[in-house]
Design an enzyme around this catalytic site. Sequence first.
Site, short mmCIF file in Angstrom:
data_model
loop_
_atom_site.label_atom_id
_atom_site.label_comp_id
_atom_site.label_asym_id
_atom_site.label_seq_id
_atom_site.Cartn_x
_atom_site.Cartn_y
_atom_site.Cartn_z
N ASN A 8 0.82 -1.35 -0.04
CA ASN A 8 -0.10 -0.16 0.02
C ASN A 8 1.10 1.29 0.03
O ASN A 8 1.52 1.59 1.08
CB ASN A 8 -0.74 -0.01 1.34
CG ASN A 8 -1.70 1.30 1.43
OD1 ASN A 8 -1.89 2.01 0.53
ND2 ASN A 8 -2.05 1.39 2.69
N LYS A 10 0.07 4.42 -0.08
CA LYS A 10 -0.82 5.36 0.52
C LYS A 10 -0.37 6.68 -0.65
O LYS A 10 -0.37 6.51 -1.77
CB LYS A 10 -0.20 5.52 1.58
CG LYS A 10 0.14 4.56 2.56
CD LYS A 10 0.11 4.67 3.98
CE LYS A 10 0.54 3.41 4.69
NZ LYS A 10 0.21 3.65 6.13
N HIS A 93 -9.43 1.01 5.16
CA HIS A 93 -8.11 1.22 5.75
C HIS A 93 -8.26 2.18 6.80
O HIS A 93 -9.06 2.87 6.68
CB HIS A 93 -7.09 1.67 4.72
CG HIS A 93 -5.73 1.68 5.42
ND1 HIS A 93 -5.42 2.86 6.31
CD2 HIS A 93 -4.81 1.03 5.24
CE1 HIS A 93 -3.81 2.59 6.40
NE2 HIS A 93 -3.53 1.37 5.86
N GLU A 95 -6.81 4.57 7.94
CA GLU A 95 -6.57 5.87 8.03
C GLU A 95 -7.78 6.59 7.06
O GLU A 95 -8.20 7.56 7.30
CB GLU A 95 -5.28 6.19 6.98
CG GLU A 95 -4.05 5.95 7.59
CD GLU A 95 -2.78 5.46 6.97
OE1 GLU A 95 -2.87 5.69 5.49
OE2 GLU A 95 -1.89 5.03 7.36
N GLU A 163 -5.08 -5.05 10.91
CA GLU A 163 -4.19 -4.23 11.02
C GLU A 163 -4.42 -3.30 12.17
O GLU A 163 -5.29 -2.49 12.43
CB GLU A 163 -4.28 -3.21 9.89
CG GLU A 163 -3.89 -3.74 8.33
CD GLU A 163 -3.40 -2.70 7.57
OE1 GLU A 163 -2.11 -2.97 6.93
OE2 GLU A 163 -3.73 -1.65 7.29
N GLY A 169 2.90 1.99 10.58
CA GLY A 169 3.63 3.12 10.43
C GLY A 169 4.29 3.63 11.82
O GLY A 169 5.11 4.34 11.85
N SER A 208 3.72 -2.45 10.22
CA SER A 208 5.15 -2.23 10.27
C SER A 208 5.90 -3.74 10.02
O SER A 208 6.73 -4.31 10.52
CB SER A 208 5.58 -1.77 11.83
OG SER A 208 5.26 -0.63 11.95
#
Length: 247
Positions: A8, A10, A93, A95, A163, A169, A208
């Site tokens: 991904n 992003k 996701h 985010e 996730e 991240g 990660s």
Amino acid sequence: MRQLIAGNWKMHGLSAALSEIETVAETAVASAPNADILICPPATLVSRAAQAAAGRIAIGGQDCHPEPQGAFTGDISAEMLRDAGASAVIVGHSERRQYYGEDSALVAAKARAAWRAGLLAIICIGETESQRNLGDHLNVCASQLTDSVPQEARVANTAIAYEPVWAIGTGKTATPDDIAAMHAHIRECLVGRVGEQARGIRILYGGSVKPGNAREILRTPEVGGALVGGASLSAPEFQAIFSEASP
Ligand code: PEP
């Protein structure tokens, strides 16, 4: 079960980054003959990424609108992604959930849109750090799964990405024991929701994943692959991860 290793990107990647896709595509079959490799670049690169991949790896989108077309300025439909050469799309996701207020009902609508366009839907779920600290993580993921995964989910059209938000991240990863426990829990919830055929649906771990931990994560029970953010931007790093896919 072939593991799926998905990158991904992003909101990263200009034209120059297409060379990373070419490099990954050149090495994928030799490095991971028994895994499916996917890169989800920003929408601006999907078409050229698909050309660069030349069918050797898959290309996907990072989000889609539930409708096939319409007055939704700035949005992209699943059909448009398909038309540009994508075969998959990430939906839900964290985010998107966090920064755009997407709830699980909208995520389910996006998964249906992906299927309507013939795309694999990678449906993301995961708890926050405070939810885990409170011991709510299993319940949170179960209810996200129930509300985000439509009952028409099948092996061929769906992958789930677990996730944990606190691992995305941050350089922190869930332990193999925690991943195994959560994936087993997700599997049972999925079977309860869509029936026995859900045993074949891949459950990816994301958060990660790096070259140094990929082997351990990808050998953890019930891990059907990985969703990789930062480490998928560099071809050598991503290759070091997918070369650890289960043989
Ligand atoms: C992600 O973007 O889904 C992700 C897991 O990111 P990272 O690998 O950078 O934690």
